[in-house]
Design an enzyme around this catalytic site. Sequence first.
Site: not given
Ligand code: NAD
Length: 459
Positions: A53, A180, A266, A438
């Site tokens: 952030k 992420i 993850r 507003h």
């Molecule tokens: P995610 O599961 O949100 O996204 C992973 C993405 O990678 C998906 O879109 C998936 O389709 C893609 N993917 C998977 N394998 C792939 C491949 N071989 N090639 C290309 N694309 C592929 O996971 P993340 O973004 O790594 O985040 C991890 C966890 O952390 C999630 O549960 C997320 O909700 C959490 N997180 C939350 C926040 C937040 O709340 N703002 C911020 C960061 C992370």
Amino acid sequence: MADNHAEFIVLGAGPGGYACAFRAADLGREVVLVDPRASLGGVCLNEGCIPSKALLHAAELIRDAQHSDGWGISTGNVSVDIDKLRARKDGIVAQLTAGLSSLAERRNVRIIRGEAAFTGPKTLDIDGDSWTFEQAVIAVGSAPVQLPGWPADNRIWDSSAALELRKVPKRLAIVGGGIIGLEMATVYAALGARVVVIEFMEQIAPGVDFEAVKVLHKALESQGVTIHTRTKVSSVKATKTALTLSCEGMFSGDVKVDAAIQAVGRRASGGIVNADAAGVTTDEKGVIVVDSHCQTNIEGIFAVGDVTGNPMVAHRATYQGHVAAEVASGHAVAFETTLIPSVAYTNPELAWVGLNQGQAKEQDITHEVVGFPWSASGRNLASGSEEGFTKLVYCPNSHRLLGATLVGQNAGELLSECVLAIEMGATLKDIALTVHAHPTLSETIQLATERALGSITDL
Ligand code: NAD
């Protein structure tokens, strides 16, 4: 040894673990909190939610400065001192982790720095010391999934390494267009990297309302981010001068970059605490299975947060942490909601909760959809944005909200009104008849309900 006995021991000091430890201490328990890290706060505070952030806010400032010419504000060329930026980020993390230590101290929570592993249903080893306990909570989180077959190379980062802000590569590939991946694309593109996002599925942010994702997709492209959906990386070659990602699918060809981030999800860390020795069941995904009381299959051992599976977000972990502390202390509570809000802090932000239009259709749930475009919001325009919308899914019979998706600036802050409305069983009329200040973006939620009820005068 009496010293090595814990009445209530929590393994892991992230948002699930520390919240659980503090709540238990407030309920009069003698609490021990164990974590191998030097500072409390887990991934979220040290190398996740908070540092990201800090960088995302910097990205927004950079963009605003670059685009304010048209408003009569000229800043000249924006330059970024990456060392200062890193220091500010690290300073915020240090301030918050110090705050947590002081909260722990005031509650007499004993902190042990070390790695804990079960040796039996009532015993643990912490860095070679044997411990006994009465109740334990496993809150050891999750770790980034690593793509198989990639070379070992320090130009390949996971989310933690990406947030260290070691340098800004000229060309950056991000594999995975989930939360992420998209947040890192927002940061590094603003810092000047040429970013390519490679996403396996049909759209970035898979599963999220497709119209909202379209808005974000377009905005990222206008920020200079190239997005390849329905594309996978089939091999990676590392040479002295570049990493070459060979891609297959909608985009087929080589992507040559100076660094790459893997952001493909993850994995729950159930495997790291030798839960088997205590008889606690861990599934093949590393998830420790719990019931609505956050209780594992072994009495007196609880689990909370990412280690209990999806959705892996800090606010769920904290909520579960409180539930586990209260249940363990004899209170009749449970974690029963399925309503976990999600926010991608991108530019624009993407925020959602409950059912979206696609899911309601797929699941054959009787529903109606109503939207309000932020191009009709004075506050949005005044703040320099024309994009964004609020979309509500509701039951046409009861008029209760079933879900909401918002895309636009500060969408994450606005989402809470929708979460509360769903939790409280609010109807469209309840929201429409609630006076919203507003000009605010929150009005777009009220205006959407007025639109559904046919009483809108602002469109
Ligand atoms: P995610 O599961 O949100 O996204 C992973 C993405 O990678 C998906 O879109 C998936 O389709 C893609 N993917 C998977 N394998 C792939 C491949 N071989 N090639 C290309 N694309 C592929 O996971 P993340 O973004 O790594 O985040 C991890 C966890 O952390 C999630 O549960 C997320 O909700 C959490 N997180 C939350 C926040 C937040 O709340 N703002 C911020 C960061 C992370």
